[in-house]
Design an enzyme around this catalytic site. Structure first.
Site, PDB file in Angstrom:
ATOM      1  CB  CYS A  53      -0.906  -0.007   1.227  1.00  0.00           C
ATOM      2  SG  CYS A  53      -1.685   1.584   1.541  1.00  0.00           S
TER       3      CYS A  53
ATOM      4  CB  CYS B 167       1.126   1.233   4.725  1.00  0.00           C
ATOM      5  SG  CYS B 167      -0.462   0.399   4.976  1.00  0.00           S
TER       6      CYS B 167
ATOM      7  CG  HIS C 103      -4.018  -1.158   4.664  1.00  0.00           C
ATOM      8  ND1 HIS C 103      -3.730  -0.295   3.627  1.00  0.00           N
ATOM      9  CD2 HIS C 103      -4.636  -2.224   4.081  1.00  0.00           C
ATOM     10  CE1 HIS C 103      -4.142  -0.826   2.481  1.00  0.00           C
ATOM     11  NE2 HIS C 103      -4.699  -1.995   2.728  1.00  0.00           N
TER      12      HIS C 103
ATOM     13  CG  ASN D  46     -13.734  10.129  -4.140  1.00  0.00           C
ATOM     14  OD1 ASN D  46     -14.779  10.748  -4.053  1.00  0.00           O
ATOM     15  ND2 ASN D  46     -12.780  10.456  -5.012  1.00  0.00           N
TER      16      ASN D  46
ATOM     17  CB  SER E  14      -7.654   3.509  -6.888  1.00  0.00           C
ATOM     18  OG  SER E  14      -6.953   4.671  -6.532  1.00  0.00           O
TER      19      SER E  14
ATOM     20  CG  HIS F 279      -4.113   3.369   4.111  1.00  0.00           C
ATOM     21  ND1 HIS F 279      -3.086   2.629   4.638  1.00  0.00           N
ATOM     22  CD2 HIS F 279      -4.277   4.433   4.940  1.00  0.00           C
ATOM     23  CE1 HIS F 279      -2.630   3.238   5.734  1.00  0.00           C
ATOM     24  NE2 HIS F 279      -3.348   4.328   5.930  1.00  0.00           N
TER      25      HIS F 279
ATOM     26  CG  HIS G 101      -6.860   7.938   0.832  1.00  0.00           C
ATOM     27  ND1 HIS G 101      -7.347   6.675   0.551  1.00  0.00           N
ATOM     28  CD2 HIS G 101      -6.879   8.606  -0.353  1.00  0.00           C
ATOM     29  CE1 HIS G 101      -7.630   6.582  -0.742  1.00  0.00           C
ATOM     30  NE2 HIS G 101      -7.361   7.735  -1.317  1.00  0.00           N
TER      31      HIS G 101
ATOM     32  CD  GLN H  20      -8.054  12.492  -3.999  1.00  0.00           C
ATOM     33  OE1 GLN H  20      -7.469  13.241  -4.786  1.00  0.00           O
ATOM     34  NE2 GLN H  20      -8.753  11.449  -4.414  1.00  0.00           N
TER      35      GLN H  20
HETATM   36  O1  LIG Z   1      -7.743  10.905  -7.193  1.00  0.00           O
HETATM   37  P1  LIG Z   1      -8.014   9.443  -7.316  1.00  0.00           P
HETATM   38  O2  LIG Z   1      -8.376   8.804  -5.996  1.00  0.00           O
HETATM   39  O3  LIG Z   1      -6.945   8.711  -8.040  1.00  0.00           O
HETATM   40  O4  LIG Z   1      -9.317   9.338  -8.246  1.00  0.00           O
HETATM   41  C1  LIG Z   1     -10.649   9.393  -7.817  1.00  0.00           C
HETATM   42  O5  LIG Z   1     -11.014  10.697  -7.347  1.00  0.00           O
HETATM   43  C2  LIG Z   1     -10.921  11.758  -8.307  1.00  0.00           C
HETATM   44  C3  LIG Z   1     -11.431  13.031  -7.678  1.00  0.00           C
HETATM   45  O6  LIG Z   1     -12.796  12.924  -7.267  1.00  0.00           O
HETATM   46  C4  LIG Z   1     -11.675  11.418  -9.607  1.00  0.00           C
HETATM   47  O7  LIG Z   1     -11.346  12.388 -10.582  1.00  0.00           O
HETATM   48  C5  LIG Z   1     -11.316  10.035 -10.140  1.00  0.00           C
HETATM   49  O8  LIG Z   1     -12.162   9.721 -11.241  1.00  0.00           O
HETATM   50  C6  LIG Z   1     -11.494   9.001  -9.022  1.00  0.00           C
HETATM   51  O9  LIG Z   1     -11.172   7.712  -9.477  1.00  0.00           O
END
Ligand SMILES: O=P(O)(O)O[C@H]1O[C@H](CO)[C@@H](O)[C@H](O)[C@H]1O
Ligand SMILES: O=P(O)(O)O[C@H]1O[C@H](CO)[C@@H](O)[C@H](O)[C@H]1O
Lengths: 348, 348
Positions: free
Chosen positions: A52, A55, A115, A155, A163, A166, A168, A170
């Site tokens: 990961c 981690c 994790h 997300n 994806s 873990h 997290h 943004q």
């Molecule tokens: O930034 P990541 O986690 O790679 O990507 C994820 O969040 C982003 C922001 O909402 C999106 O644009 C991506 O389509 C989604 O897969």
């Protein structure tokens, strides 16, 4: 009449934050489902995963080694959608082709070194540490004079494009206002100009009186299913004080935010006995752009699930081309969430 | 300069039909994908499925028996989101809780008796029969004096919430304008007031000159990836004549629409050698609501796939809270679609 009473009739409701409406079809919630059913990704993760990139002590895409962090950890996204060195350029051909460059900084925040956890499974004190970090990051990014807006979000779950399991979130910050923020600016400004109170202050006051859509409440925050919710279990956390952005919260408010976050996400997990997927994020005033007394901090939760851990709501054809649509009412959703236990189904 | 040239820089582009922008991050298309991968539902369907509620002679949810139809077949949706007997009621409490009832008629159109086909696999003459039926249904629904807008659309593929693979579309008509239509009304009206030409007439004229984003063209229609496309392979079909709605198309135009529909959907299927999922639908002028010379008929295609038959674009956190975002540019997408064969990969 203080309560909407259209019986079971299809109707639209206005989202006062965007000015846009949602179509509600209460009579339709009995529709059988024969369509796509989601895979449930296995939920047995180790506390540490050597592969990961979030981690502690592991290597990331850009070759950097993560520190052996103990609370939460933040770094610039190795695949940032926005870059800080983009030069300002504009393009406008006959009002038909309109474009301009966008500059920004994208960061990733690991919520915990563990994790195998998620927000609702973390201790409240650990969630408080995340809130502290959000505040600190917000304050630092606001010091970059060209940044106008800072979007803090998460997300959660593979179904929401996450994806890496873990835990997290943004932070994407940029030099112009994104469209959803523009809409909320207009609506909140209009209301403030007229009443000298924030739109959300009056809204939550009315909701707290009605009690129909409230999920939880503490000294500083309220969580509820908004009257105009589009997603089946959409929710919003709103601060009781009209604070413009997360920098304005004091210690007590940050404690209370951690508490209501833990409550809401625990109820979500308990609803379908699954790690409840969602996209969630704060909406707050633009930065480096004057005072915004009309802005009232809030956080949206957009979860995709409809009737079980594997059947989601599809916002597709009619919704994309015409208007967001929902079947179960916000009132029913709020009641179901209120009836969920506040102790996580996995905790002993 | 007649071509956008920001190099690989992140930028925003304005959707002239809605006035809203999209964030483009061209430098980011090399991002590896470790997230959710879609199931490919098996594609071996029988020509007739005794359990399908759309196949000829089968029984539907409401007990009705489908006729032994030979071309296409239309009926009122057994689980309509809108109902025709809803009485008009309004609710407005302090500009905070705003709602009104919505009345409508929802129909389903089976495109062909053949359970195993999809639009691109149908003969052009059979697609023409669908276009004829769309026109006829539009004309009939317009005669219902309280209907203001008619949304013709198709959800294709399980990933787009389509719960039955039998090729079919839907028509939802209603007594108010949905939000996406309101936006397009405003933008088209503004342009028309200024130039006395439709926004899309000038737009496709410019695109046909540039040729960068065009996919196909015939006497009456053009298909292209719009300059402001949000979905990776989003496309639009626009009529060359500024026709307000499908009722305005003559025989030749209906033939040409069938032809360009077959071409676009065939290219889509060939792109990833899969039955390409999408939500698609026509946007056209409101009905029973005066003349709309500013309105220009067009059809949007919103396909979710990003880089293969199993990896889709997630419009989640940042996109839901802030702004739609894409990685590959509309120009690259158009080129890839132009390079796809026009003979369906499954046909011998
Ligand atoms: O930034 P990541 O986690 O790679 O990507 C994820 O969040 C982003 C922001 O909402 C999106 O644009 C991506 O389509 C989604 O897969
Ligand atoms: O009408 P259907 O096919 O049952 O349902 C599908 O299309 C509808 C209209 O876009 C959506 O509201 C549903 O979420 C989707 O599953």
């Amino acid at each position: 009449q203080s309560t909407l009473n259209f019986g079971d009739s299809p109707h639209t409701r206005v989202n006062i934050l965007t000015g846009e409406k949602v179509l509600v079809s209460p009579h339709r919630s009995k529709r059988p489902w024969q369509g796509q059913v989601e895979d449930l990704p296995g939920d047995d993760r180790p506390a540490y995963d050597p592969k990961c990139y979030l981690c502690p002590t592991n290597k990331r895409a850009d070759g950097d080694i993560n520190p052996d962090y103990k609370e939460s950890f933040v770094f610039v996204n190795d695949f940032s959608a926005l870059l800080k060195d983009t030069s300002q350029q504009e393009f406008n051909e006959d009002e038909l082709f309109i474009a301009e460059t966008e500059k920004g900084i994208c960061k990733v925040i690991a919520f915990t070194p563990r994790h195998d956890l998620t927000l609702p499974e973390m201790e409240q004190s650990a969630i408080k540490a995340v809130v502290d970090l959000w505040q600190k990051e917000f304050e630092e990014l606001s010091k970059v004079e060209w940044i106008r807006y800072i979007q803090i979000f998460e997300n959660k779950g593979a179904i929401m494009g996450c994806s890496n399991p873990h835990p997290h979130g943004q932070i994407w910050s940029q030099n112009h206002l994104p469209v959803e923020i523009q809409k909320e600016c207009v609506q909140q400004q209009k209301y403030f100009d007229r009443y000298q109170r924030t739109l959300l202050a009056d809204y939550i006051k009315a909701e707290l009186k009605k009690e129909e859509r409230i999920i939880d409440e503490n000294d500083s925050f309220v969580s509820l299913v908004p009257f105009w919710a589009a997603w089946p279990y959409e929710a919003m956390i709103v601060s009781k004080r009209a604070v413009q952005n997360i920098a304005g919260f004091d210690e007590k408010e940050k404690e209370d935010l951690a508490a209501i976050l833990k409550l809401l996400t625990t109820r979500y997990d308990n609803l379908f006995k699954t790690s409840f997927p969602y996209s969630a994020g704060m909406h707050q005033a633009p930065v480096n752009n004057g005072d915004h007394p009309e802005w009232h901090w809030h956080m949206h939760f957009y979860p995709p699930l409809l009737r079980s851990a594997t059947v989601k709501k599809f916002m597709v054809g009619y919704e994309m081309l015409a208007n967001p649509q929902r079947d179960i009412t916000p009132e029913v959703a709020a009641e179901q969430l209120r009836n969920c236990a506040t102790k996580h189904y996995k905790s002993k």
